[in-house]
Design an enzyme around this catalytic site. Structure first.
Site, PDB file in Angstrom:
ATOM      1  CG  ASP A   6      32.392  41.542  44.215  1.00  0.00           C
ATOM      2  OD1 ASP A   6      33.579  41.820  44.503  1.00  0.00           O
ATOM      3  OD2 ASP A   6      32.095  40.652  43.397  1.00  0.00           O
ATOM      4  CE1 TYR A  38      35.904  47.735  41.521  1.00  0.00           C
ATOM      5  CE2 TYR A  38      35.783  46.856  43.758  1.00  0.00           C
ATOM      6  CZ  TYR A  38      35.302  47.705  42.778  1.00  0.00           C
ATOM      7  OH  TYR A  38      34.238  48.522  43.063  1.00  0.00           O
ATOM      8  CB  CYS A  69      35.102  42.463  47.017  1.00  0.00           C
ATOM      9  SG  CYS A  69      36.464  42.619  45.844  1.00  0.00           S
ATOM     10  CB  THR A  71      40.194  42.550  45.215  1.00  0.00           C
ATOM     11  OG1 THR A  71      40.341  41.210  44.726  1.00  0.00           O
ATOM     12  CG2 THR A  71      41.171  43.462  44.539  1.00  0.00           C
ATOM     13  CB  CYS A 180      38.650  35.820  44.414  1.00  0.00           C
ATOM     14  SG  CYS A 180      37.644  36.745  43.226  1.00  0.00           S
ATOM     15  CG  HIS A 182      34.085  37.156  40.874  1.00  0.00           C
ATOM     16  ND1 HIS A 182      34.273  38.287  41.628  1.00  0.00           N
ATOM     17  CD2 HIS A 182      33.370  37.541  39.787  1.00  0.00           C
ATOM     18  CE1 HIS A 182      33.703  39.317  41.016  1.00  0.00           C
ATOM     19  NE2 HIS A 182      33.149  38.895  39.893  1.00  0.00           N
TER      20      HIS A 182
HETATM   21  N1  DGL Z   1      35.261  39.362  43.935  1.00  0.00           N
HETATM   22  C1  DGL Z   1      36.477  40.023  44.159  1.00  0.00           C
HETATM   23  C2  DGL Z   1      37.314  39.379  45.254  1.00  0.00           C
HETATM   24  O1  DGL Z   1      36.770  38.773  46.145  1.00  0.00           O
HETATM   25  C3  DGL Z   1      37.296  40.614  43.045  1.00  0.00           C
HETATM   26  C4  DGL Z   1      37.226  40.115  41.665  1.00  0.00           C
HETATM   27  C5  DGL Z   1      37.751  41.171  40.716  1.00  0.00           C
HETATM   28  O2  DGL Z   1      37.026  42.135  40.507  1.00  0.00           O
HETATM   29  O3  DGL Z   1      38.899  41.049  40.247  1.00  0.00           O
HETATM   30  O4  DGL Z   1      38.512  39.485  45.269  1.00  0.00           O
END
Ligand code: DGL
Length: 253
Positions: A6, A38, A69, A71, A180, A182
């Site tokens: 990630d 990202y 992730c 993204t 996401c 996170h």
């Molecule tokens: N954890 C990531 C996701 O699932 C991206 C978070 C980031 O780096 O902006 O989208």
């Protein structure tokens, strides 16, 4: 060995589900913390990073890759698969399908990074799996960075969460998809804002089940975990207890 990566800490929510589903497997988790977040980067930049990080894990001998992730999956999973045709790659996509199946009100929302929110993959997912359902796509800039900084008690974040979620609830949304990885760590704050007016949908367990299916042919490991980060690897170790993942520390090789 299973490689999981990630932009930073978010994918640890997927790693926890993977470890539970595959307790004997060896994992290598790579946080691309030199390039987090990202979500505000261009597709080309995200693709470049995914090929570098995924390529490093493949070179280390990982025989299954999990892009933990949303993204990175939306922008680059196809490129990663094309670059490593011999290695199965599991991506993470927002749980639009379960949300559309479960909704009673016919209205769902997905919380995501700016990049995922505008991605053609998300909009195709919505077309394919949420016909007849009203879908609100809510970009949430800054949320992943709060998680990265472990600022989970920040009142400004709690206020931003309330201000984004309240209009969705007022519109009648009853399922809110965490788009996401996170945001899994923001679930307590989100639940505070939502109460019993909607349910959160997280796909970490579904991703782990898919990885278990694909890992069926892999040799068993010894339940070890290697943590890697492109910047400040010590923060990754320190973050585990802060994210209620202290139990993973015992596996660290
Ligand atoms: N954890 C990531 C996701 O699932 C991206 C978070 C980031 O780096 O902006 O989208």
């Amino acid at each position: 060995m299973i490689g999981v990566f990630d932009s930073g800490l978010g994918g640890l929510s997927v790693l926890a589900a993977l470890v539970e589903a595959l307790p004997q497997a060896d994992f290598r988790y790579h946080a691309d913390t030199a390039h987090v977040p990202y979500g505000n980067k261009s597709d080309a930049e995200i693709q470049r990073r995914v090929l570098v990080v995924g390529g490093e894990l493949a070179a280390m001998g990982c025989d299954l890759l999990v892009v933990a992730c949303n993204t990175a999956t939306a922008a680059a999973v196809q490129a990663l698969r094309a670059a490593h045709p011999g290695i199965p790659v599991v991506g993470v996509e927002p749980g639009i399908k379960p949300a559309a199946q479960e909704t009673q009100s016919g209205r769902i929302a997905v919380l995501a990074t700016e990049s995922t929110a505008r991605s053609s993959r998300l909009h195709k997912l919505i077309r394919d799996h949420a016909g007849g359902v009203e879908v609100h796509v809510e970009p949430c800039p800054g949320w992943a960075t709060h998680v990265e900084m472990l600022q989970l008690d920040d009142p400004a974040l709690a206020a931003d969460i309330r201000s984004r979620v309240e209009p969705l609830l007022a519109a009648g949304v009853d399922r809110i998809v965490l788009g996401c990885t996170h945001y899994s760590f923001l679930a307590p704050l989100l639940r505070q804002a939502i109460g019993d007016r909607a349910r959160l949908i997280d796909v970490a367990d579904a991703v782990a089940r898919q990885a278990r299916r694909l890992a069926g042919h892999l040799p068993h490991g010894s339940g070890r975990l290697h943590l890697l980060a492109s910047a400040h690897p010590e923060r990754l170790h320190a973050a585990l207890p802060r994210l209620n993942l202290g139990h993973l520390s015992a596996r660290i090789a």
